[in-house]
Design a protein around this motif. Structure first.
Motif, PDB file in Angstrom:
ATOM      1  N   PRO A   7       2.486  -6.018  94.322  1.00 36.67           N
ATOM      2  CA  PRO A   7       2.883  -7.213  95.062  1.00 36.67           C
ATOM      3  C   PRO A   7       1.656  -8.014  95.462  1.00 36.67           C
ATOM      4  CG  PRO A   7       3.426  -5.202  96.291  1.00 36.67           C
ATOM      5  CD  PRO A   7       2.830  -4.791  94.998  1.00 36.67           C
ATOM      6  N   SER A   8       1.798  -9.332  95.508  1.00 37.00           N
ATOM      7  CA  SER A   8       0.639 -10.185  95.777  1.00 37.00           C
ATOM      8  C   SER A   8       0.054  -9.937  97.160  1.00 37.00           C
ATOM      9  CB  SER A   8       1.015 -11.651  95.624  1.00 37.00           C
ATOM     10  OG  SER A   8       2.041 -11.976  96.541  1.00 37.00           O
ATOM     11  N   ASP A   9       0.880  -9.541  98.153  1.00 32.27           N
ATOM     12  CA  ASP A   9       0.323  -9.297  99.484  1.00 32.27           C
ATOM     13  C   ASP A   9      -0.559  -8.065  99.504  1.00 32.27           C
ATOM     14  OD1 ASP A   9       2.466  -7.596  99.109  1.00 32.27           O
ATOM     15  OD2 ASP A   9       3.110  -7.668 101.207  1.00 32.27           O
ATOM     16  N   ARG A  10      -0.357  -7.143  98.556  1.00 30.86           N
ATOM     17  CA  ARG A  10      -1.203  -5.958  98.514  1.00 30.86           C
ATOM     18  C   ARG A  10      -2.602  -6.295  98.018  1.00 30.86           C
ATOM     19  NH1 ARG A  10      -0.323   0.013  95.942  1.00 30.86           N
ATOM     20  NH2 ARG A  10      -2.360   0.728  96.569  1.00 30.86           N
ATOM     21  N   LEU A  11      -2.704  -7.298  97.171  1.00 32.31           N
ATOM     22  CA  LEU A  11      -3.990  -7.618  96.572  1.00 32.31           C
ATOM     23  C   LEU A  11      -4.965  -8.215  97.569  1.00 32.31           C
ATOM     24  CD1 LEU A  11      -2.762  -9.049  93.178  1.00 32.31           C
ATOM     25  CD2 LEU A  11      -3.568  -6.760  93.684  1.00 32.31           C
ATOM     26  N   VAL A  12      -4.495  -8.760  98.674  1.00 31.86           N
ATOM     27  CA  VAL A  12      -5.393  -9.390  99.624  1.00 31.86           C
ATOM     28  C   VAL A  12      -5.686  -8.499 100.831  1.00 31.86           C
ATOM     29  CG1 VAL A  12      -4.807 -11.736  98.964  1.00 31.86           C
ATOM     30  CG2 VAL A  12      -3.495 -10.614 100.745  1.00 31.86           C
ATOM     31  N   LEU A  13      -5.184  -7.279 100.835  1.00 31.65           N
ATOM     32  CA  LEU A  13      -5.526  -6.376 101.932  1.00 31.65           C
ATOM     33  C   LEU A  13      -7.000  -6.019 101.854  1.00 31.65           C
ATOM     34  CD1 LEU A  13      -2.555  -3.857 102.101  1.00 31.65           C
ATOM     35  CD2 LEU A  13      -3.121  -5.664 103.702  1.00 31.65           C
ATOM     36  N   ARG A  14      -7.671  -6.140 102.963  1.00 31.07           N
ATOM     37  CA  ARG A  14      -9.103  -5.844 103.003  1.00 31.07           C
ATOM     38  C   ARG A  14      -9.325  -4.340 102.901  1.00 31.07           C
ATOM     39  NH1 ARG A  14     -12.223 -10.087 104.190  1.00 31.07           N
ATOM     40  NH2 ARG A  14     -13.917  -8.839 105.010  1.00 31.07           N
ATOM     41  N   ILE A  15     -10.463  -3.980 102.352  1.00 31.41           N
ATOM     42  CA  ILE A  15     -10.808  -2.572 102.206  1.00 31.41           C
ATOM     43  C   ILE A  15     -12.020  -2.265 103.074  1.00 31.41           C
ATOM     44  CG2 ILE A  15      -9.857  -2.377  99.886  1.00 31.41           C
ATOM     45  CD1 ILE A  15     -12.796  -2.527  98.881  1.00 31.41           C
ATOM     46  N   GLY A  16     -12.249  -0.991 103.268  1.00 32.30           N
ATOM     47  CA  GLY A  16     -13.380  -0.549 104.076  1.00 32.30           C
ATOM     48  C   GLY A  16     -14.059   0.646 103.436  1.00 32.30           C
ATOM     49  N   THR A  17     -14.802   1.367 104.238  1.00 34.13           N
ATOM     50  CA  THR A  17     -15.577   2.513 103.751  1.00 34.13           C
ATOM     51  C   THR A  17     -14.713   3.592 103.106  1.00 34.13           C
ATOM     52  OG1 THR A  17     -17.242   2.060 105.426  1.00 34.13           O
ATOM     53  CG2 THR A  17     -17.275   4.251 104.432  1.00 34.13           C
ATOM     54  N   PRO A  18     -13.559   3.973 103.684  1.00 32.70           N
ATOM     55  CA  PRO A  18     -12.767   5.034 103.031  1.00 32.70           C
ATOM     56  C   PRO A  18     -12.289   4.649 101.631  1.00 32.70           C
ATOM     57  CG  PRO A  18     -12.007   4.689 105.287  1.00 32.70           C
ATOM     58  CD  PRO A  18     -12.983   3.600 104.979  1.00 32.70           C
ATOM     59  N   GLU A  19     -11.879   3.397 101.456  1.00 28.96           N
ATOM     60  CA  GLU A  19     -11.414   2.964 100.140  1.00 28.96           C
ATOM     61  C   GLU A  19     -12.571   2.897  99.145  1.00 28.96           C
ATOM     62  OE1 GLU A  19      -8.566   1.673 103.209  1.00 28.96           O
ATOM     63  OE2 GLU A  19     -10.713   1.337 103.006  1.00 28.96           O
ATOM     64  N   ARG A  20     -13.727   2.446  99.594  1.00 30.81           N
ATOM     65  CA  ARG A  20     -14.892   2.412  98.692  1.00 30.81           C
ATOM     66  C   ARG A  20     -15.328   3.824  98.305  1.00 30.81           C
ATOM     67  NH1 ARG A  20     -16.201  -1.799 102.269  1.00 30.81           N
ATOM     68  NH2 ARG A  20     -15.985  -3.817 101.248  1.00 30.81           N
ATOM     69  N   GLN A  21     -15.248   4.759  99.252  1.00 35.08           N
ATOM     70  CA  GLN A  21     -15.599   6.144  98.956  1.00 35.08           C
ATOM     71  C   GLN A  21     -14.629   6.725  97.923  1.00 35.08           C
ATOM     72  OE1 GLN A  21     -18.254   7.914  99.728  1.00 35.08           O
ATOM     73  NE2 GLN A  21     -17.462   9.650  98.579  1.00 35.08           N
ATOM     74  N   ALA A  22     -13.349   6.433  98.064  1.00 31.65           N
ATOM     75  CA  ALA A  22     -12.363   6.898  97.076  1.00 31.65           C
ATOM     76  C   ALA A  22     -12.658   6.302  95.707  1.00 31.65           C
ATOM     77  CB  ALA A  22     -10.952   6.537  97.536  1.00 31.65           C
ATOM     78  N   ALA A  23     -13.076   5.043  95.672  1.00 28.99           N
ATOM     79  CA  ALA A  23     -13.423   4.398  94.400  1.00 28.99           C
ATOM     80  C   ALA A  23     -14.664   5.052  93.788  1.00 28.99           C
ATOM     81  CB  ALA A  23     -13.654   2.905  94.610  1.00 28.99           C
ATOM     82  N   ARG A  24     -15.669   5.356  94.621  1.00 31.04           N
ATOM     83  CA  ARG A  24     -16.875   6.024  94.109  1.00 31.04           C
ATOM     84  C   ARG A  24     -16.521   7.377  93.487  1.00 31.04           C
ATOM     85  NH1 ARG A  24     -19.350   3.485  98.691  1.00 31.04           N
ATOM     86  NH2 ARG A  24     -18.799   5.218 100.056  1.00 31.04           N
ATOM     87  N   GLU A  25     -15.649   8.126  94.159  1.00 34.02           N
ATOM     88  CA  GLU A  25     -15.256   9.439  93.642  1.00 34.02           C
ATOM     89  C   GLU A  25     -14.492   9.313  92.332  1.00 34.02           C
ATOM     90  OE1 GLU A  25     -13.132  11.179  96.902  1.00 34.02           O
ATOM     91  OE2 GLU A  25     -14.953  11.364  98.124  1.00 34.02           O
ATOM     92  N   ALA A  26     -13.607   8.320  92.238  1.00 32.85           N
ATOM     93  CA  ALA A  26     -12.852   8.115  90.997  1.00 32.85           C
ATOM     94  C   ALA A  26     -13.787   7.702  89.857  1.00 32.85           C
ATOM     95  CB  ALA A  26     -11.767   7.064  91.211  1.00 32.85           C
TER      96      ALA A  26
END
Length: 138
Positions: A7-26
């Motif tokens: 959904p388009s509203d999901r794409l604009v949710l801001r991210i923080g350190t936990p989401e970036r850490q999950a991305a680094r691990e992936a």
């Protein structure tokens, strides 16, 4: 789920350190599985660090199979604090203080029924936490 399915509203949710850490691990997992070379890994890692919202972060993974970083849904806190901590401490305190008091009362006043109070309290708290968790999953 692809980027177009979100959904388009999901794409604009801001991210923080936990989401970036999950991305680094992936990304590290993709590097270990040799889906990415070191240069591509470094480029995508830099893009993850610059990402501000979920859409930017998910674009880094658009052409990669799972794993992708787990991202919260709209209206959902990214990492909800555990509710059971307070209940666990209440049970610990009931056992540490309630049981000795009940044992003393049992010896001095012949009131062994008082042992049921801290035990019953702990059973009630554990049951309440389990019910709350069940209703939140539904």
């Amino acid at each position: 789920m692809s980027l177009q399915d979100l959904p388009s509203d999901r794409l604009v949710l801001r991210i923080g350190t936990p989401e970036r850490q999950a991305a680094r691990e992936a990304l590290a997992d993709h590097l270990r599985k040799e889906r990415l070379d070191k240069e591509e890994f470094a480029r995508r890692l830099e893009a993850c660090e610059r990402a501000v919202d979920q859409g930017e972060l998910l674009r880094v993974f658009a052409d990669l199979p799972a794993p992708h970083p787990a991202l919260p849904l709209p209206g959902q806190p990214p990492h909800a604090p555990p509710d059971s901590d307070l209940w666990e401490w209440a049970c610990v305190l009931a056992i540490l203080f309630g049981v000795p008091v009940a044992v003393v009362l049992g010896f001095t006043e012949d009131a062994w029924w008082t042992l049921a109070v801290p035990v019953g309290f702990c059973v009630l708290m554990v049951s309440t936490v389990a019910l709350i968790a069940r209703f939140r999953r539904v």
